[in-house]
Design an enzyme around this catalytic site. Structure first.
Site, short mmCIF file in Angstrom:
data_model
loop_
_atom_site.label_atom_id
_atom_site.label_comp_id
_atom_site.label_asym_id
_atom_site.label_seq_id
_atom_site.Cartn_x
_atom_site.Cartn_y
_atom_site.Cartn_z
N HIS A 100 0.83 -1.18 -0.05
CA HIS A 100 0.10 0.01 0.08
C HIS A 100 0.79 1.42 0.03
O HIS A 100 2.09 0.96 0.64
CB HIS A 100 -0.82 0.12 1.36
CG HIS A 100 -1.63 -1.14 1.54
ND1 HIS A 100 -1.22 -2.15 2.29
CD2 HIS A 100 -3.05 -1.30 1.59
CE1 HIS A 100 -1.97 -2.97 2.61
NE2 HIS A 100 -3.38 -2.37 2.26
N ASP A 103 2.36 1.85 3.53
CA ASP A 103 3.39 1.20 4.09
C ASP A 103 4.79 1.64 3.61
O ASP A 103 5.74 1.23 4.35
CB ASP A 103 3.41 -0.34 3.26
CG ASP A 103 2.12 -1.02 3.40
OD1 ASP A 103 1.18 -0.62 4.28
OD2 ASP A 103 1.60 -1.81 2.32
N GLU A 231 -11.13 -7.28 -3.02
CA GLU A 231 -11.02 -8.28 -1.91
C GLU A 231 -12.12 -8.30 -1.11
O GLU A 231 -12.25 -7.54 -0.29
CB GLU A 231 -9.56 -8.16 -1.32
CG GLU A 231 -9.17 -9.00 -0.29
CD GLU A 231 -7.97 -8.67 0.26
OE1 GLU A 231 -7.07 -8.31 -0.36
OE2 GLU A 231 -7.74 -9.20 1.37
N GLU A 267 -9.10 -14.21 0.23
CA GLU A 267 -8.27 -14.23 1.08
C GLU A 267 -8.72 -15.45 2.19
O GLU A 267 -10.12 -15.34 2.55
CB GLU A 267 -7.91 -13.08 2.22
CG GLU A 267 -7.52 -13.49 3.47
CD GLU A 267 -6.95 -12.09 4.34
OE1 GLU A 267 -6.63 -11.19 3.54
OE2 GLU A 267 -6.89 -12.19 5.35
N HIS A 270 -10.70 -14.35 5.50
CA HIS A 270 -11.87 -13.63 5.12
C HIS A 270 -12.79 -14.61 4.83
O HIS A 270 -14.04 -14.49 5.09
CB HIS A 270 -11.58 -12.56 4.04
CG HIS A 270 -10.59 -11.49 4.43
ND1 HIS A 270 -10.23 -10.49 3.39
CD2 HIS A 270 -9.67 -11.30 5.58
CE1 HIS A 270 -9.37 -9.66 4.09
NE2 HIS A 270 -9.02 -10.00 5.14
N ASP A 295 -5.05 -13.91 -1.20
CA ASP A 295 -4.29 -13.47 -0.14
C ASP A 295 -4.09 -14.75 0.95
O ASP A 295 -5.19 -15.20 1.32
CB ASP A 295 -4.99 -12.50 0.49
CG ASP A 295 -4.39 -11.24 0.38
OD1 ASP A 295 -3.55 -11.03 -0.71
OD2 ASP A 295 -4.92 -10.34 0.74
N ASP A 306 -9.74 -11.83 12.49
CA ASP A 306 -9.09 -12.06 11.09
C ASP A 306 -7.52 -11.87 11.90
O ASP A 306 -6.88 -10.85 11.81
CB ASP A 306 -9.33 -10.77 10.24
CG ASP A 306 -8.75 -11.36 8.75
OD1 ASP A 306 -8.25 -12.27 8.52
OD2 ASP A 306 -8.36 -10.22 8.29
N ASP A 308 -4.99 -13.43 10.37
CA ASP A 308 -3.87 -13.26 9.52
C ASP A 308 -2.43 -14.06 9.82
O ASP A 308 -1.24 -13.44 9.73
CB ASP A 308 -3.38 -11.88 9.17
CG ASP A 308 -4.61 -11.01 8.52
OD1 ASP A 308 -5.20 -11.53 7.55
OD2 ASP A 308 -4.63 -9.67 8.46
N ASP A 338 -0.64 -12.46 3.12
CA ASP A 338 -1.17 -11.46 3.91
C ASP A 338 -1.12 -11.83 5.20
O ASP A 338 -2.22 -12.20 5.86
CB ASP A 338 -2.47 -10.98 3.23
CG ASP A 338 -3.12 -10.01 3.96
OD1 ASP A 338 -2.39 -9.30 4.65
OD2 ASP A 338 -4.40 -9.66 3.94
MN LIG Z 1 -7.40 -10.66 6.84
#
Ligand SMILES: [Mn+2]
EC number: 5.3.1.5
Length: 436
Positions: A100, A103, A231, A267, A270, A295, A306, A308, A338
């Site tokens: 992004h 980032d 997404e 993802e 998700h 992802d 979430d 991750d 991700d």
């Molecule tokens: Mn996530």
């Protein structure tokens, strides 16, 4: 010139399944041919800039746990972050990365200064890509962290935020194009609501569609050849996210005439949050012709949010890559991690080990999936299950050549009397377990 962040760790090598070296691949062997293609070209791994280099280890009860020399708002720190990031991509042999705007660049005092900072760091990232051969899988805009986005970006009740978001997306699409990115991603971030009491849902959906149309138009205007990806996520941070899951997004795309322009970045975590399996979301996107990219992570199955985490469940990966192979594999898409470390994993080596484990897990899943495809282990029983549809009468019925009353007459005349057959689920589950 090394930053020294990873000490004396050398490029991670494939050592085979018997290796006990935590800094070696046991299954990911980039040049190994799987189903007629190099493993690296199947999996198209990408490292996520945000979790690995921008996230500082905070949770709702505490702040930074990681101690990284690039934390800070100066451009010099942003460049150090890029130096370390590309060192890690190279150590892992990851062919791609994703980022992004927020980032990679310091936030400016206004839009113009943020854009100037972005352009400066994009030039720097371009040089790093040149030096290392690492490529950009996709770029995206962070339209959720800054407080200006607290009520959404394109779906904000304040049109100033819509305009600011559109302007930011434009700069991020330019950056992605300049860096040769293969895709541009839109994650809804805060595109949703906390309560309907203060939300005009229909108006917000129209706003979101306008933004996506603007993105598609701009893609064609600048000649970006990559794919626009959306997404899905059902909730978190907002109580209800408009991009709930693949089915919801497809309905949205159809309503606004965007279904041929946009594909899905799906993802694992998700999918779980939406109450689906990962393979369900992949299979549905494929069936609807909108499968794009992945992802890759996993959620904790007990915590309900979430998390991750790096993937480590081979049977789940096998079923996921089975769907990817059935969909014909990735074109512009790939496998983006991700995934983030747990906040107690503070050592530089942990960053590498998380990715090594994830890459190995995906490689094992891919190999199992390829073998299942090759053997027809699941496809033969599947086509057998539907084989009666191949008969001429049922083909006619499927094409609409019989009306309801024709069918009623036909069933009576033929004395059709359906006989149930086993769905053989346990047998099929045992078949999958033979391959993993
Ligand atoms: Mn996530």
């Amino acid at each position: 010139m090394s930053t020294g962040f990873f000490g004396d760790i050398q490029k991670i090598k494939y050592e085979g399944p018997d290796s006990t070296n935590p800094l070696a691949f046991r299954f990911y062997n980039p040049d190994e041919i799987v189903a007629g293609k190099r493993m690296e070209d199947h999996l198209r791994f990408a490292v996520a800039y945000w979790h690995s280099f921008a996230w500082e280890g905070s949770d709702p009860f505490g702040g930074r746990t990681f101690d990284r020399p690039w934390y800070g708002d100066e451009m010099s720190k942003a460049k150090l972050k890029a130096d370390v990031a590309f060192e890690m991509f190279s150590l892992l042999g990851a062919p791609f990365y994703c980022f992004h705007d927020a980032d990679a660049r310091p936030e400016g005092k206004n839009f113009a200064e943020s854009t100037k900072n972005l352009n400066e760091i994009v030039d720097y990232l371009g040089e790093k890509q040149q030096q290392t051969g690492v490529k950009l899988l996709w770029g995206t805009a962070n339209l959720f962290s800054n407080r200006r986005f607290m009520a959404g970006a394109s779906t904000n009740p304040d049109p100033d935020v819509f305009a600011y978001s559109a302007a930011t997306i434009k700069t991020c699409m330019d950056a992605t194009m300049k860096l040769g990115g293969d895709n541009y991603v839109l994650w809804g971030g805060r595109e949703g609501y906390e309560t309907l009491l203060n939300t005009d849902l229909k108006r917000e959906l129209d706003q979101m569609a306008r933004m996506l149309h603007l993105v598609v138009e701009y893609k064609h205007k600048i000649g970006f050849k990559g794919t626009i990806l959306v997404e899905p996520k059902p909730q978190e941070p907002t109580k209800h996210q408009y991009d709930y899951d693949v089915a919801t997004v497809y309905g949205f795309l159809k309503k606004y005439g965007l279904e041929n322009e946009v594909k899905m970045n799906i993802e694992q975590g998700h999918a779980i949050l939406a109450g689906h399996t990962f393979e369900h979301e992949l299979a549905l996107a494929s069936a609807l012709g909108i499968f794009g990219s992945i992802d890759m992570n996993r959620n904790d199955y007990q915590s309900g949010w979430d998390t991750d985490q790096f993937p480590n469940n081979v049977p789940e990966m096998a079923l996921a890559y089975y769907q990817v192979l059935l969909a014909g594999g990735f074109t512009t898409g790939g496998t983006n991690f991700d995934s983030k470390l747990r906040r107690q994993s503070i050592d530089p080596a942990d960053l590498l080990i998380g990715h090594i484990g994830g890459m190995d897990c995906c490689a094992r899943g891919l190999k199992a999936a390829a073998k299942m495809v090759e053997d027809g282990a699941l496809s033969k029983p599947l086509s057998e299950r539907y084989s009666k549809w191949d008969s001429p009468e049922y083909q006619k019925m499927l094409r609409g050549e019989y009306k309801l009353d024709d069918i009623a007459g036909w069933v009576e005349k033929q004395d059709i009397n359906p006989q149930p057959k086993s769905g053989r689920q346990e047998y099929l589950e045992n078949v999958v377990n033979r391959y993993v």
